[in-house]
Enzyme design. Structure first.
Site, PDB file in Angstrom:
ATOM      1  N   ASN A 143       0.864  -1.189   0.000  1.00 11.04           N
ATOM      2  CA  ASN A 143       0.000   0.000   0.000  1.00 11.04           C
ATOM      3  C   ASN A 143       0.900   1.239   0.000  1.00 11.04           C
ATOM      4  OD1 ASN A 143      -1.396   2.203   1.445  1.00 11.04           O
ATOM      5  ND2 ASN A 143      -3.046   0.730   1.778  1.00 11.04           N
ATOM      6  N   SER A 179      -6.540   7.952   3.700  1.00 11.90           N
ATOM      7  CA  SER A 179      -6.223   8.157   5.110  1.00 11.90           C
ATOM      8  C   SER A 179      -6.636   9.566   5.514  1.00 11.90           C
ATOM      9  CB  SER A 179      -4.725   7.986   5.353  1.00 11.90           C
ATOM     10  OG  SER A 179      -4.416   8.526   6.622  1.00 11.90           O
ATOM     11  N   THR A 182      -3.281  12.474   6.658  1.00 14.34           N
ATOM     12  CA  THR A 182      -2.340  13.267   5.867  1.00 14.34           C
ATOM     13  C   THR A 182      -3.150  14.393   5.234  1.00 14.34           C
ATOM     14  OG1 THR A 182      -0.878  11.399   5.414  1.00 14.34           O
ATOM     15  CG2 THR A 182      -0.751  13.244   3.880  1.00 14.34           C
ATOM     16  N   LYS A 219      -7.667   2.296  -2.604  1.00 10.54           N
ATOM     17  CA  LYS A 219      -8.352   2.152  -1.305  1.00 10.54           C
ATOM     18  C   LYS A 219      -9.098   3.442  -0.996  1.00 10.54           C
ATOM     19  CE  LYS A 219      -7.636   0.829   3.530  1.00 10.54           C
ATOM     20  NZ  LYS A 219      -6.705   0.229   4.486  1.00 10.54           N
TER      21      LYS A 219
HETATM   22  C1  LIG Z   1      -3.478   2.000  13.895  1.00 15.02           C
HETATM   23  C2  LIG Z   1      -3.989   1.935  12.497  1.00 15.02           C
HETATM   24  C3  LIG Z   1      -3.141   2.319  11.452  1.00 15.02           C
HETATM   25  C4  LIG Z   1      -3.599   2.257  10.138  1.00 15.02           C
HETATM   26  N1  LIG Z   1      -2.753   2.605   9.129  1.00 15.02           N
HETATM   27  C5  LIG Z   1      -3.165   2.491   7.851  1.00 15.02           C
HETATM   28  C6  LIG Z   1      -2.284   2.770   6.785  1.00 15.02           C
HETATM   29  O1  LIG Z   1      -1.110   3.102   6.982  1.00 15.02           O
HETATM   30  N2  LIG Z   1      -2.748   2.670   5.519  1.00 15.02           N
HETATM   31  C7  LIG Z   1      -4.040   2.279   5.242  1.00 15.02           C
HETATM   32  O2  LIG Z   1      -4.422   2.167   4.073  1.00 15.02           O
HETATM   33  N3  LIG Z   1      -4.899   1.988   6.248  1.00 15.02           N
HETATM   34  C8  LIG Z   1      -4.491   2.081   7.519  1.00 15.02           C
HETATM   35  N4  LIG Z   1      -5.360   1.779   8.529  1.00 15.02           N
HETATM   36  C9  LIG Z   1      -6.746   1.395   8.210  1.00 15.02           C
HETATM   37  C10 LIG Z   1      -6.945  -0.116   8.141  1.00 15.02           C
HETATM   38  O3  LIG Z   1      -6.143  -0.681   7.127  1.00 15.02           O
HETATM   39  C11 LIG Z   1      -8.426  -0.463   7.877  1.00 15.02           C
HETATM   40  O4  LIG Z   1      -8.793   0.037   6.600  1.00 15.02           O
HETATM   41  C12 LIG Z   1      -9.360   0.142   8.929  1.00 15.02           C
HETATM   42  O5  LIG Z   1      -8.782   0.082  10.210  1.00 15.02           O
HETATM   43  C13 LIG Z   1     -10.714  -0.552   8.968  1.00 15.02           C
HETATM   44  O6  LIG Z   1     -10.588  -1.917   9.312  1.00 15.02           O
HETATM   45  P1  LIG Z   1     -10.819  -2.486  10.816  1.00 15.02           P
HETATM   46  O7  LIG Z   1     -12.139  -1.945  11.299  1.00 15.02           O
HETATM   47  O8  LIG Z   1     -10.806  -3.974  10.663  1.00 15.02           O
HETATM   48  O9  LIG Z   1      -9.685  -1.986  11.624  1.00 15.02           O
HETATM   49  C14 LIG Z   1      -4.931   1.832   9.853  1.00 15.02           C
HETATM   50  C15 LIG Z   1      -5.770   1.448  10.912  1.00 15.02           C
HETATM   51  C16 LIG Z   1      -5.308   1.493  12.221  1.00 15.02           C
HETATM   52  C17 LIG Z   1      -6.240   1.069  13.335  1.00 15.02           C
END
Ligand SMILES: Cc1cc2nc3c(=O)[nH]c(=O)nc-3n(C[C@H](O)[C@H](O)[C@H](O)COP(=O)(O)O)c2cc1C
Length: 349
Positions: A143, A179, A182, A219
């Protein structure tokens, strides 16, 4: 053991420290000769009924680890051995950056949710290449996102630099424009900005990997309005993208069981876990209706149980991912979820 012993201990620590400790412990364990093989034996069921073919790849099961857990691609083999069908590393940016000041990760335990404003802390895409190019058994998606100090007008160059570095070693590449941490990143979801970005990344991947077409996905955020979800879907069809990942974290704070004080204490950031599940499912259903059967959809957001994983697959997801539920439920969860998808009907079977 995880819920009775390990989780209470980890909860005594700030969430990010607990993450580094647990992930470091796993990597240490996996570095002992023979342990990776043992883990694979224990956590993977090797069941033909869980296999999925998608993106030209054979996934041992449809349960992936979402981006953000292994940002620097330092532990994907250990995580893969823990029962996941695939690991998405990153978000990697063109330049190394330290992310936002700590604390930047918070638990909302009453909601089994997290709020994070990590801000793409990572060592940069060039640094990750050394680890990505090692031969590996785990399917690894990479990613990529924009470096914070790179102005929006130069975003394409930053993504392209990362795509060229990681493309030859990635099983698939994800352009992350969703995200909330940013500034301005999510503006890139507007089709007039997304079109040139995706075209440039596609071209870069073709250039660095002429013999193998590297699958390219985008994404998106759950906070997009329905018309904007449709517009992204139409653009992905037009450009021949391989798939869409829905969704990232939300900036909404609606419907939380945690008190207003608890929520306020966390401050700004993306909310993940069960509070994002309903919208994530809605976006999945909308996307599947819009893109037809061909395009790969990866559903992520609030999945905690085998039933929920199955529901997403039945609603049109080829693959699913989790992050937050792993923090709350521990290392047996990927195997439980994978077992729950055994023998199901759905795309990619
Ligand atoms: C601590 C944390 C860091 C994350 N960092 C990223 C990231 O760097 N890039 C990204 O695309 N998504 C990031 N996400 C989002 C997750 O990949 C995911 O899309 C989101 O948490 C929803 O899924 P979940 O409910 O199962 O956690 C992050 C989520 C968390 C909780």
């Amino acid at each position: 053991m995880y819920k009775k012993l390990i989780r209470p201990l980890l909860y005594l620590l700030p969430a990010e420290v607990a993450h580094h400790l647990a992930f470091g412990g796993l990597r240490l364990l996996a570095s002992i000769p023979g342990v990776l093989r043992l883990m694979r034996h224990v956590f993977h069921q090797n069941d033909d009924a869980t296999r999925v073919r998608a993106l030209g790849l054979d996934f041992p099961n449809p349960i992936g680890l979402a981006a953000g857990f292994d940002k620097d691609a330092i532990g994907y083999e250990a995580l893969g051995a823990m029962g996941f069908g695939f690991i998405e590393v990153g978000t990697l940016t063109g330049q190394a950056q330290s992310g936002n000041p700590t604390p930047r990760l918070f638990r909302l335990t009453k909601d089994r949710a997290l709020i994070n404003r990590m801000g793409f802390n990572n060592r940069g895409s060039a640094d990750a290449v050394a680890r990505l190019r090692r031969p590996h058994r785990t399917i690894v998606g990479v990613n990529i996102g924009k470096t914070k100090v790179v102005p929006e007008e130069q975003a394409i160059g930053d993504y392209v630099a990362s795509a060229k570095r990681v493309g030859p070693y990635a099983d698939y590449v994800v352009v992350n424009v969703s995200s909330p941490n940013t500034p301005g990143l999510r503006n890139l979801q507007a089709t007039e900005k997304l079109r040139p970005l995706l075209c440039a990344v596609r071209e870069a991947l073709n250039e660095v990997s002429p013999a193998r077409r590297v699958p390219l996905l985008v994404k998106i955020a759950p906070d997009l309005a329905d018309e904007d979800v449709d517009a992204v879907a139409d653009l992905c069809i037009e450009l021949g993208l391989d798939g869409i990942i829905a969704s990232n974290t939300t900036i909404s704070r609606d419907g939380l069981a945690s008190s207003a004080d608890e929520v306020e204490h966390c401050g700004a950031g993306g909310l993940s876990g069960p509070p994002v599940a309903e919208r994530s499912m809605e976006v999945l259903q909308r996307l599947r209706a819009r893109v037809g059967e061909e395009m790969v959809l990866i559903s992520v957001g609030g999945i905690e149980t085998p039933e929920q994983a199955r529901e997403r697959l039945e609603a049109g997801a080829n693959l699913v991912q989790i992050y937050t539920a792993l923090i709350y439920d521990g290392p047996w969860l990927p195997k439980r979820l994978a077992e729950g998808t055994s023998g199901r009907e759905g795309p990619g079977q």
